[in-house]
Design an enzyme around this catalytic site. Structure first.
Site, short mmCIF file in Angstrom:
data_model
loop_
_atom_site.label_atom_id
_atom_site.label_comp_id
_atom_site.label_asym_id
_atom_site.label_seq_id
_atom_site.Cartn_x
_atom_site.Cartn_y
_atom_site.Cartn_z
N ASP A 430 56.59 -50.15 -34.35
CA ASP A 430 56.45 -49.99 -35.79
C ASP A 430 55.27 -50.84 -36.26
OD1 ASP A 430 56.70 -50.21 -38.57
OD2 ASP A 430 58.90 -50.14 -38.51
N HIS A 431 54.22 -50.18 -36.73
CA HIS A 431 52.98 -50.88 -37.05
C HIS A 431 53.13 -51.80 -38.27
CE1 HIS A 431 48.92 -51.88 -36.52
NE2 HIS A 431 48.41 -50.68 -36.27
N ARG A 432 54.24 -51.70 -39.01
CA ARG A 432 54.46 -52.63 -40.11
C ARG A 432 54.83 -54.01 -39.58
NH1 ARG A 432 58.97 -49.19 -43.08
NH2 ARG A 432 59.59 -49.13 -40.90
#
Ligand code: CAO
Length: 458
Positions: A430-432
């Site tokens: 998850d790039h967040r």
């Protein structure tokens, strides 16, 4: 003919839950896995399925009664000799699927936290994800309620119930409310949270909450009369597939996911595995590559704790426990059993527990407890084939490892090509929460552990 008592099966942490709906009456003929009652806690509502086929002879609960695991629900007249024994089991073997969760998940997605892979019914969000909570939030203070048929209808349409206002008694959501919500979405007058998040992630037309369908520019789903082109057969999706679908869609749309592919050199590890299995032949427990992967992942998760976390608004909940979910292919669809406290278990115990959990998954006998609490998931297609794939994160987890079939490959050792056994790894993150450099480091470390398993001890 025998009359058995049908009891509440293992419903995880749910205690003293109220019966809010009776779905059968005396004289009804019921099938295995058919829902008998709906119960509701302050966190979720769920349907309790029947363990056997038969005819309802007496109802032992009424609306408003509080039930627990083992509470008798009804007397059922069944055919066959095996039934009475099963009835003594302190609760039926059937497992239950929460049909709705109350609170928003850490990532702000309704219903993300409960894996609703209803075993044995005839799902698993899992994909990956797993798993799998079905539907939308219900039963929480301030949130509206809906009957099972309305929930089912909403699931089929992909309508998030938590976002629908109920016009029925005490705010209950009716079929008409779901239809109206669906029509508004189709007409672009309304966005689901998932669509708003997708807009925000894509930076489209003003971002989250700006609310007009034209921003997405989606045209309606193609409606094709396939029969015009050739013979067709219509197969209804089973419950597990439908629940998985809703969860996979949400996770695919809402998570800005990226996948890194890498290879791990498992030449020595595979030799060790084969040797261990030869030495342990009499124990009857086969040490599997997946067991090694679980241990290696725990080592990598400890070194990179953000991979063992969940988003909670603007904060990260980093878990100091390591429960590893693994995708299991079952006749009913994908399920994700969870191997708890993998850090505290040895390879033999992990292999044995995984084999038991995988069998339960295939037999439709996983309990909600056995499908919940994962902090990271592994999806292994190694026994089947393929090179790489992009697994979908099992929210509210933030990463998932996909594994494919190992293959002998020529590897340059500085002087010559050497045949080495390479295991293809695909890490979706998850790039967040995670960035590309961290993901590359995670994969590289995982590869080092697999190449030299003594690192697990570090
Ligand atoms: N490379 C090469 N061979 C592998 C391997 C790998 N990465 N992993 C396993 N194998 C081989 C094993 O050596 C074994 O071979 P033998 O039968 O000759 O000993 C065979 O594959 C079966 O392996 P296993 O018994 O260790 O089982 P497993 O751990 O691979 O699988 C389970 C268990 C539950 C993960 C599997 O049954 C399953 O359901 N896999 C599918 C998961 C899935 O669908 N993922 C996709 C999710 S996204 O839709």
């Amino acid at each position: 003919m025998a009359v058995i008592e049908v009891k509440v099966p293992d419903i995880g942490d749910f205690k003293d839950v109220a019966v809010i709906e009776l779905l059968v009456k005396v004289g009804d003929r019921v099938a295995p896995e058919q829902s008998l009652i709906t119960v509701e806690s302050d966190k979720a509502s769920m349907e309790i399925p029947c363990s056997h086929a038969g005819v309802v002879r007496a109802l032992k609960v009424a609306l408003g009664d509080k039930v627990n695991i083992g509470s008798v629900l009804l007397d059922l007249e069944v055919e066959g000799a095996a039934a009475p024994a099963a009835a003594q089991a302190g609760g039926s073997e059937a497992s239950v699927a929460p049909v709705a969760t109350a609170a928003a998940s850490p990532s702000g997605v309704p219903a993300a936290a409960v894996l609703a892979h209803g075993a044995g019914a005839g799902t698993g969000v899992v994909g990956v994800g797993a798993a799998v909570a079905p539907a939308p939030a219900l039963g929480a203070p301030g949130l509206p309620h809906a009957s099972p048929s309305v929930r089912k209808f909403a699931r089929e349409l992909g309508v998030p119930l938590a976002e629908v206002s109920g016009s029925g008694l005490k705010g209950r959501i009716t079929l008409a409310d779901v239809q109206a919500f669906s029509r508004a979405v189709m007409a672009g007058q309304q966005h689901t949270q998932a669509a708003r998040a997708a807009l925000a992630a894509a930076g489209a037309g003003g971002g989250a909450g700006s609310g007009s369908g034209s921003e997405l520019g989606l045209i309606p789903w193609p409606k094709v009369d396939f029969a015009k082109f050739g013979p067709i057969e219509r197969k209804e999706l089973g419950r597990i597939k439908k629940i998985s679908a809703a969860n996979l869609l949400r996770n695919a749309v809402m998570i800005p996911a990226v996948t890194n592919h890498d290879d791990a050199d498992i030449t020595e590890l595979e030799a060790l595995r084969l040797r261990l299995n030869q030495e342990n032949e009499k124990s009857g427990v086969k040490v599997t590559m997946l067991a090694f992967l679980i241990k290696a992942c725990v080592a990598a998760l400890k070194k990179f704790p953000d991979f063992n976390s969940s988003l909670d608004g603007d904060a990260l909940i980093v878990k100091n426990y390591w429960h590893i979910g693994f995708a299991a292919d079952t006749p009913n669809g994908l399920m994700v059993p969870v191997l708890k406290n993998a850090d505290q278990k040895g390879l033999l115990q992990i292999s044995q527990e995984m084999s038991e959990l995988a069998k339960k998954a295939r037999d439709g006998k996983l309990s909600p407890t056995e499908m919940s609490g994962a902090t990271f998931t592994i999806s292994s297609l190694g026994g089947i084939g393929g090179r790489y794939f992009t697994p979908i994160i099992n929210a509210p987890e933030v990463a998932i490892l996909g594994v494919c079939k190992s293959q002998m490959s020529p590897v340059w050792n500085g002087q010559a090509f050497e045949p080495r056994l390479l295991l293809p790894l695909s890490l979706t993150w998850d790039h967040r929460v995670i960035d590309g450099a961290a993901a590359a480091r995670f994969n590289a470390y995982l590869g080092q552990v697999l190449a030299d398993f003594r690192r697990v001890l570090l």
